[in-house]
Motif scaffolding. Structure first.
Motif, PDB file in Angstrom:
ATOM      1  N   VAL A 134       0.829  -1.197   0.000  1.00  0.00           N
ATOM      2  CA  VAL A 134       0.000   0.000   0.000  1.00  0.00           C
ATOM      3  C   VAL A 134       0.871   1.259   0.000  1.00  0.00           C
ATOM      4  N   SER A 135       1.942   1.248   0.778  1.00  0.00           N
ATOM      5  CA  SER A 135       2.839   2.408   0.845  1.00  0.00           C
ATOM      6  C   SER A 135       3.431   2.748  -0.514  1.00  0.00           C
ATOM      7  N   ALA A 136       3.625   1.716  -1.338  1.00  0.00           N
ATOM      8  CA  ALA A 136       4.234   1.913  -2.653  1.00  0.00           C
ATOM      9  C   ALA A 136       3.306   2.648  -3.623  1.00  0.00           C
ATOM     10  N   ILE A 137       2.010   2.730  -3.305  1.00  0.00           N
ATOM     11  CA  ILE A 137       1.072   3.448  -4.185  1.00  0.00           C
ATOM     12  C   ILE A 137       1.417   4.928  -4.232  1.00  0.00           C
ATOM     13  N   ASN A 138       1.738   5.483  -3.062  1.00  0.00           N
ATOM     14  CA  ASN A 138       2.031   6.914  -2.923  1.00  0.00           C
ATOM     15  C   ASN A 138       3.395   7.092  -2.255  1.00  0.00           C
ATOM     16  N   PRO A 139       4.471   6.823  -2.985  1.00  0.00           N
ATOM     17  CA  PRO A 139       5.797   6.841  -2.340  1.00  0.00           C
ATOM     18  C   PRO A 139       6.163   8.184  -1.716  1.00  0.00           C
ATOM     19  N   TRP A 140       5.789   9.301  -2.383  1.00  0.00           N
ATOM     20  CA  TRP A 140       6.110  10.614  -1.794  1.00  0.00           C
ATOM     21  C   TRP A 140       5.375  10.789  -0.467  1.00  0.00           C
ATOM     22  N   PHE A 141       4.083  10.461  -0.485  1.00  0.00           N
ATOM     23  CA  PHE A 141       3.261  10.631   0.709  1.00  0.00           C
ATOM     24  C   PHE A 141       3.776   9.753   1.849  1.00  0.00           C
ATOM     25  N   SER A 142       4.172   8.528   1.515  1.00  0.00           N
ATOM     26  CA  SER A 142       4.663   7.604   2.537  1.00  0.00           C
ATOM     27  C   SER A 142       5.960   8.111   3.160  1.00  0.00           C
ATOM     28  N   VAL A 143       6.871   8.624   2.329  1.00  0.00           N
ATOM     29  CA  VAL A 143       8.121   9.193   2.843  1.00  0.00           C
ATOM     30  C   VAL A 143       7.828  10.438   3.667  1.00  0.00           C
ATOM     31  N   GLN A 147       9.001  11.146   7.530  1.00  0.00           N
ATOM     32  CA  GLN A 147       9.890  12.228   7.953  1.00  0.00           C
ATOM     33  C   GLN A 147       9.137  13.402   8.585  1.00  0.00           C
ATOM     34  N   GLN A 148       7.795  13.374   8.516  1.00  0.00           N
ATOM     35  CA  GLN A 148       6.936  14.419   9.089  1.00  0.00           C
ATOM     36  C   GLN A 148       7.248  15.803   8.520  1.00  0.00           C
ATOM     37  N   ARG A 149       7.450  15.845   7.240  1.00  0.00           N
ATOM     38  CA  ARG A 149       7.584  17.083   6.470  1.00  0.00           C
ATOM     39  C   ARG A 149       7.343  16.733   5.011  1.00  0.00           C
ATOM     40  N   PRO A 150       7.064  17.715   4.164  1.00  0.00           N
ATOM     41  CA  PRO A 150       6.763  17.401   2.765  1.00  0.00           C
ATOM     42  C   PRO A 150       7.939  16.732   2.053  1.00  0.00           C
ATOM     43  N   TYR A 151       7.592  15.877   1.096  1.00  0.00           N
ATOM     44  CA  TYR A 151       8.586  15.269   0.207  1.00  0.00           C
ATOM     45  C   TYR A 151       9.071  16.362  -0.734  1.00  0.00           C
ATOM     46  N   LEU A 152      10.390  16.570  -0.804  1.00  0.00           N
ATOM     47  CA  LEU A 152      10.929  17.704  -1.547  1.00  0.00           C
ATOM     48  C   LEU A 152      11.713  17.240  -2.767  1.00  0.00           C
ATOM     49  N   ARG A 153      11.250  17.697  -3.950  1.00  0.00           N
ATOM     50  CA  ARG A 153      11.932  17.411  -5.215  1.00  0.00           C
ATOM     51  C   ARG A 153      12.563  18.696  -5.735  1.00  0.00           C
ATOM     52  N   SER A 282      21.297  21.635   3.305  1.00  0.00           N
ATOM     53  CA  SER A 282      20.441  21.409   4.478  1.00  0.00           C
ATOM     54  C   SER A 282      20.101  19.945   4.700  1.00  0.00           C
ATOM     55  N   GLY A 283      20.207  19.136   3.642  1.00  0.00           N
ATOM     56  CA  GLY A 283      19.814  17.737   3.752  1.00  0.00           C
ATOM     57  C   GLY A 283      18.317  17.518   3.675  1.00  0.00           C
ATOM     58  N   LEU A 284      17.574  18.521   3.214  1.00  0.00           N
ATOM     59  CA  LEU A 284      16.113  18.426   3.158  1.00  0.00           C
ATOM     60  C   LEU A 284      15.598  17.874   1.830  1.00  0.00           C
ATOM     61  N   VAL A 285      16.464  17.751   0.837  1.00  0.00           N
ATOM     62  CA  VAL A 285      16.035  17.296  -0.493  1.00  0.00           C
ATOM     63  C   VAL A 285      15.883  15.775  -0.511  1.00  0.00           C
ATOM     64  N   ASN A 286      14.757  15.306  -1.013  1.00  0.00           N
ATOM     65  CA  ASN A 286      14.531  13.871  -1.166  1.00  0.00           C
ATOM     66  C   ASN A 286      14.875  13.366  -2.554  1.00  0.00           C
ATOM     67  N   GLU A 287      14.711  14.220  -3.560  1.00  0.00           N
ATOM     68  CA  GLU A 287      14.860  13.763  -4.942  1.00  0.00           C
ATOM     69  C   GLU A 287      15.307  14.929  -5.820  1.00  0.00           C
ATOM     70  N   VAL A 288      16.207  14.645  -6.743  1.00  0.00           N
ATOM     71  CA  VAL A 288      16.663  15.649  -7.703  1.00  0.00           C
ATOM     72  C   VAL A 288      16.216  15.214  -9.098  1.00  0.00           C
ATOM     73  N   LEU A 289      15.569  16.120  -9.807  1.00  0.00           N
ATOM     74  CA  LEU A 289      15.148  15.906 -11.188  1.00  0.00           C
ATOM     75  C   LEU A 289      16.056  16.769 -12.065  1.00  0.00           C
ATOM     76  N   TRP A 290      17.032  16.149 -12.708  1.00  0.00           N
ATOM     77  CA  TRP A 290      18.076  16.905 -13.394  1.00  0.00           C
ATOM     78  C   TRP A 290      17.944  16.745 -14.906  1.00  0.00           C
ATOM     79  N   PHE A 291      17.467  17.813 -15.542  1.00  0.00           N
ATOM     80  CA  PHE A 291      17.417  17.864 -17.002  1.00  0.00           C
ATOM     81  C   PHE A 291      18.746  18.418 -17.511  1.00  0.00           C
TER      82      PHE A 291
END
Length: 341
Positions: A134-143, A147-153, A282-291
């Motif tokens: 179930v957690s895999a349905i919404n990976p950002w939400f689950s993370v 971490q009790q803060r928004p998932y940051l891309r 800061s270490g707050l980034v969860n994911e980098v989208l690099w074009f």
């Protein structure tokens, strides 16, 4: 205890949540199934996005029979608060359902506690053993819940040598139209788009999500701007869409904590080098989208990332490649940064 039929129903609810008809967006995707006393399907439901019925309400409304004694199987814990819609817990209690099987606990500040309220009201509440699926349905939400803060891309659009502008400051456009269209989809998938006052002022950026015809998409992120510089009222960000949230400081932890308290669970950052670097440090980034565009601008171009405080190779920031794809003539590399407990 969960019966074999109820376990199959949870798999069905998961499939409903993952179905392409269940819209991706800033809200978590949720599926729901209601069974009669014999384990037969009475109805199904899913969440259509912000402001629409939650999956539980949808399933209750879709039922053509009396639900007294029925079992609800839902992928996310029912909410117990009133937002744009009423609390799901209240609707479940009124429906006559006497058993609720939950796939994933909701640990957001506002959404949590629904299961406990149902149990106190005499409804049998069971948490499913399929929580990882179930957690895999919404990976950002689950993370985000973990971490009790928004998932940051963090979105970057650069030349091959990591530059976001040429020596004269020209930057439109480094990446292709195909890449820019995809970025607009990333925007509509996010709760928040975050930038700096400097970027908004220089680019006169609206930060809205548009289609290839330049029309606004139906789902828009809340725009958030950090910084002390005053943005002229004539700028586009004030002329279209819901008013932006402006934080006149750069306290990243407090900003994310405030956004989390307001139920925003995912953030897309499109900003200049200073905010980009501050977030990476800061270490707050969860994911980098690099074009990366197939061009070179040389060391006189403006770098996307400034000093990270790295003095030795051992101290390098380590990102984990998740995927690489071709977008028009550009390359999109998605890199993830594990959550540190």
């Amino acid at each position: 205890m969960i019966s074999p039929k109820e376990l199959i129903a949870m798999h069905e609810a998961i499939n409903i949540a993952k179905n392409p008809d269940t819209p991706k967006g800033p809200n978590p995707r949720v599926g729901c199934v209601i069974l009669d006393k014999s384990g037969n399907y009475l109805s199904r439901g899913f969440h259509l996005g912000s402001g629409s019925d939650h999956a539980e309400i949808s399933a209750i409304k879709n039922a053509q029979q009396d639900l007294v004694g029925a079992t609800m199987v839902v992928t996310l814990e029912p909410c117990n608060h009133s937002g744009k819609t009423g609390p799901c817990v209240e609707a479940i209690l009124k429906s006559g359902i006497n058993k609720v099987i939950i796939g994933q606990k909701d640990s957001t500040a506002i959404g949590s506690g629904g299961g406990a309220v149902l149990a106190k009201s005499g409804i049998e509440v069971i948490f499913s053993p399929l929580e990882p699926e179930v957690s895999a349905i919404n990976p950002w939400f689950s993370v985000a819940m973990k971490q009790q803060r928004p998932y940051l891309r963090l979105k970057l659009a650069t030349s091959l040598d990591g530059r976001i502008a040429a020596r004269d400051g020209s930057s439109k456009w480094i990446t292709s139209s195909a890449a820019r269209r995809l970025v607009h989809q990333f925007r509509t998938d996010s709760s928040i788009i975050l930038s700096s006052t400097k970027t908004v002022i220089i680019d006169d950026a609206s930060l809205l999500a548009r289609n290839s015809d330049n029309d606004l998409l139906k789902i828009q992120p809340q725009r958030v701007v950090l910084g002390r510089s005053e943005i002229p009222q004539s700028h586009r960000i004030f002329k279209e869409g819901v008013a932006p949230l402006i934080y006149p400081h750069h306290d990243l932890d407090s900003v994310l904590a405030d956004l989390w308290s307001k139920q925003f669970n995912s953030v897309l950052v499109e900003a200049g080098p200073r905010l980009t670097t501050a977030l990476l440090r800061s270490g707050l980034v969860n994911e980098v989208l690099w074009f990366q565009a197939p061009i070179l601008l040389g060391d006189q171009g403006l770098a996307a990332v400034l000093d990270l405080g790295v003095e030795t190779l051992e101290k390098a920031h380590k990102l984990h490649p998740y995927s690489v794809e071709q977008v028009g003539v550009d390359t999109l590399t998605t890199l993830q940064i594990p959550v540190v407990n």
